[in-house]
Every structure is written in C-alpha cells, then in structure tokens.
Design a protein around this motif. Sequence first.
Motif, short mmCIF file in Angstrom:
data_model
loop_
_atom_site.label_atom_id
_atom_site.label_comp_id
_atom_site.label_asym_id
_atom_site.label_seq_id
_atom_site.Cartn_x
_atom_site.Cartn_y
_atom_site.Cartn_z
N VAL A 219 0.84 -1.21 0.00
CA VAL A 219 0.00 0.00 0.00
C VAL A 219 0.87 1.25 0.00
CG1 VAL A 219 -1.72 1.27 1.30
CG2 VAL A 219 -1.90 -1.20 1.11
N ASN B 140 2.64 1.78 -3.33
CA ASN B 140 1.75 2.24 -4.39
C ASN B 140 1.52 3.73 -4.31
OD1 ASN B 140 0.42 0.26 -6.28
ND2 ASN B 140 0.56 -0.88 -4.40
N ILE B 141 1.29 4.23 -3.09
CA ILE B 141 1.09 5.67 -2.94
C ILE B 141 2.34 6.42 -3.35
CG2 ILE B 141 0.61 7.48 -1.25
CD1 ILE B 141 -1.04 5.29 0.25
N VAL C 230 4.78 5.39 -5.46
CA VAL C 230 5.00 5.34 -6.91
C VAL C 230 3.99 6.22 -7.63
CG1 VAL C 230 4.88 3.82 -8.92
CG2 VAL C 230 6.11 3.09 -6.92
N ALA C 231 2.73 6.26 -7.15
CA ALA C 231 1.73 7.13 -7.76
C ALA C 231 2.16 8.59 -7.66
CB ALA C 231 0.38 6.93 -7.08
N LEU D 79 5.27 9.70 -7.44
CA LEU D 79 6.38 9.92 -8.37
C LEU D 79 5.88 10.08 -9.80
CD1 LEU D 79 9.07 7.39 -7.11
CD2 LEU D 79 9.09 9.85 -6.87
N ILE D 80 4.91 9.23 -10.20
CA ILE D 80 4.43 9.27 -11.58
C ILE D 80 3.69 10.58 -11.85
CG2 ILE D 80 2.81 8.22 -13.20
CD1 ILE D 80 3.47 5.54 -11.92
N LEU D 81 2.87 11.01 -10.86
CA LEU D 81 2.02 12.17 -11.11
C LEU D 81 2.79 13.48 -11.04
CD1 LEU D 81 -1.24 11.22 -9.20
CD2 LEU D 81 -0.92 11.40 -11.66
N PHE D 82 3.73 13.60 -10.09
CA PHE D 82 4.30 14.92 -9.82
C PHE D 82 5.76 15.08 -10.20
CE2 PHE D 82 0.91 14.34 -6.59
CZ PHE D 82 0.01 15.22 -7.17
N LEU E 146 13.33 2.70 -8.89
CA LEU E 146 12.73 3.78 -9.67
C LEU E 146 13.33 5.12 -9.28
CD1 LEU E 146 10.64 4.62 -11.72
CD2 LEU E 146 8.96 4.73 -9.92
N THR F 40 7.10 -4.19 -3.85
CA THR F 40 7.25 -3.19 -2.80
C THR F 40 8.11 -2.01 -3.23
OG1 THR F 40 8.94 -4.62 -1.92
CG2 THR F 40 6.80 -4.70 -0.85
N PRO F 41 8.28 -1.00 -2.32
CA PRO F 41 8.69 0.36 -2.65
C PRO F 41 9.66 0.57 -3.80
CG PRO F 41 8.64 0.12 -0.30
CD PRO F 41 8.24 -1.20 -0.89
N GLY F 42 9.15 0.99 -4.94
CA GLY F 42 9.98 1.48 -6.03
C GLY F 42 11.06 0.56 -6.53
N THR F 43 10.93 -0.76 -6.33
CA THR F 43 11.98 -1.68 -6.76
C THR F 43 11.38 -2.79 -7.60
OG1 THR F 43 11.70 -2.84 -4.68
CG2 THR F 43 13.54 -1.32 -4.82
#
Lengths: 92, 163, 124
Positions: free
Chosen positions: B73, B76-77, B79-80, B82-85, B138, B118-121
């Motif tokens: 969870v 995901n928040i 990575v979201a 990073l992708i959006l902003f 990432l 899991t986190p950015g990997t």
Amino acid sequence: MTGMIEAACMVAVVAISVAALLNLYRLAVGPDVLDRILALDTLVVNAIALIVVIGVWYGTAIYFEAALLFAMVGFLTTVAFCKYLLRGNVIE
Amino acid sequence: MRSRVLPHPILSVVVAVVWVALANDLSAASLVFGIVLGIGVPLFTACYWPERPIVKRPLVMLEYAAVVAWDIVVSNIEVARLILFRRGSTLRSLFVTVPLELTTPEAVTVLTGTITMTPGTVSADLSADGRSVLVHCLDAGDPDAVVRQIKTRYERRLKEIFE
Amino acid sequence: MALASEILVTVLILVGTFFLFVGSLGLAKLPDLMRRLHAPTKATTLGIGALLIASMLWFDLVHDALSFHEVLIALFLFMTAPVSAHVIAKAHILRDAPTRATLPPAQTSGWATLEPHPADPRER
C-alpha cells in the motif's frame, strides 16, 4: 440508495477506458517490442478491471469466469512472448 | 515421513479451497467434491513433486504477509506520487546488486516477488549461481539504504521461515 | 449500516480506479522501459485488488449473497505480476546493450540472463 455505487462505476468505466487508450498509445508507439508486450500485459489488467466493474454495475457474477480467463491467458502470453525473446523458443 | 494417502497435505488443502472458491458456494456438495479433488490431484501428480518445501515457522509467515501488505500500500502511494508529480527524466533510476543469504529456491522466489511488489523496486535478474539479485530502483537517493531495507525487512524474516 | 457499506464500496471502487489509471499513465509517460516497468506492476495490482475487494463487499454486504471467488483473481494476479515483470526485465537486459553496460557486477558469477544456459542442449 445504490445511486452512489452506480455513479462510482460510471466514473470507473470512463477512467479505465482512458487508461486502456493510454495503453494502446504505448502499444502503437513502442519503441521496442518489449514496450508493446508490457502494454499488452497492462491492457489485460485493465480489461479485467473493466469486467469486474461492469459485474458490480449490472449486479451479476456471470462475468467472473471471463475475468479469470483473461488473467490466466494474459499472464501466459506475456511469459510466452518473453520466453521466445529470451531463448528463441517457447517450448524446448 | 511422507504419508501415502496425503503426499502433500498443504497442496491438498489449497486444491480443496480453490475448488470451493471457484464454485463460489459453501454447500456440502462443493465441499465434498473439493476434498475429493484435494486428495486425488496430489496423488495422481505425486511423481511431479518429488520434494516438499519446508516451512519451519508458519506463524512468522503471517507477520511477513502483514508487513508486505502494508508495504504494498505504501509503495503504491509513493509510486503514484512519483508518476504524477515528477518528470520521468528526473527520476534517479539505477540498478543495485543485493547479495543473498537465502539458499532455498522457495525463499528466493518469495523474496524476488516481494521486491517487485514493494517500494519502487523491481527484481530484474538473478546471478547464475543464485547468490545475488539484480534490483532496479525507480527513484533511489541512497542505493545502500535500499539494500539494507530489503535485507532487514524481508530477508531476515524469510530466513526464519524457510531456513 | 447499509449506507456505511455502500460508502465503503464506492470509496474502494474509486481508489482502485485511481491506481489503475496512474499505472497506465506511468506506462505512457515514463521515458524508458525499466522505469515504465514499475508503474503497471505495482499500481495495477493494488488497483485490481481494491476493485475486487469492492466487488466482494458489494455482493456480501449490499446484496447478502456470499461471494468470495474474487479472492482467486486477486491471488492469481499478485502471484503472476512479479513473474511477468521479471521476465520482461530479463528480456530487456538480454536485448538492450546500453542497459547491459550499466549493470553492477554480481557477487561471484555473472547475471543468469547473460551466462550460457547450463541446461541448453545446443551448448552441451
């Protein structure tokens, strides 16, 4: 009082369709064949999501098997494509 | 000692549960047929499963699942965000090598799966001798922190469970 | 009670949709394959997970009809998503020379994708 859920389903169907269009953009642009494989994989996930949302919207469970088959076939095609690129063969 | 009627008890339970879930019906009929399949399928496929994976500490597995679910969870928040902003080209992406202490194939499989979720990997490759994993991050400010997190948070628990 | 469960289902549907959309957006937006790989594997699994929980709760709470087969799809996707990402990354490493040049060394032997396959009948 199911108007709320119906509205959410409508939003979801529109957003997932746009997401599928983004996948189609990546599928068309590429540039590598692996980008296209990844785009197809994501497209399958979006299709499953669409089926689940429509199942909730229409209130039936008959689309469930379709979603399950999509999940299995999508995974198999991704792995088969990549295996072909990795080894030049699918079944050795 | 492996019993001749139930060569793989965990597999039997899984087959029975999957059958009941597929039927989506908790009635006696589907339960009985699920149990029949759970006994029959492992018996007929026993020659394809020569060994049984060893799980030493099943309770640590629950703790591990909770930790991983929480991390999924959070990641995901992250990575979201990073992708959006963030602009894609400003992300500091890099490969790191994570040395492994795990040796059993089951443990390594679970670890690489966890790394991807899991986190950015994303786990990208294993070394030929199976003693290191290639991980793509990432957005990593500090590659050593990523390695440390994987080793202390996941590998330590998996070592308790499987070895 | 009915209202609370409806709000829960609505929120879960919207959360799942958000993550699915972000995953596809990342796929379209990020500049190279290894970065693109992060978006769909993570975001879409949580997106699908939230949608399936919503569907399950919707049948169980709002319609009082026991339904749990959604768990199967969720489990299947959570098991297969890392495998697809791993094989795509492996194929990318094999095919893309600039990526290969940036790989750090492994501890004792080379990376499995680039080493000759020990079980390969053509090389035995």
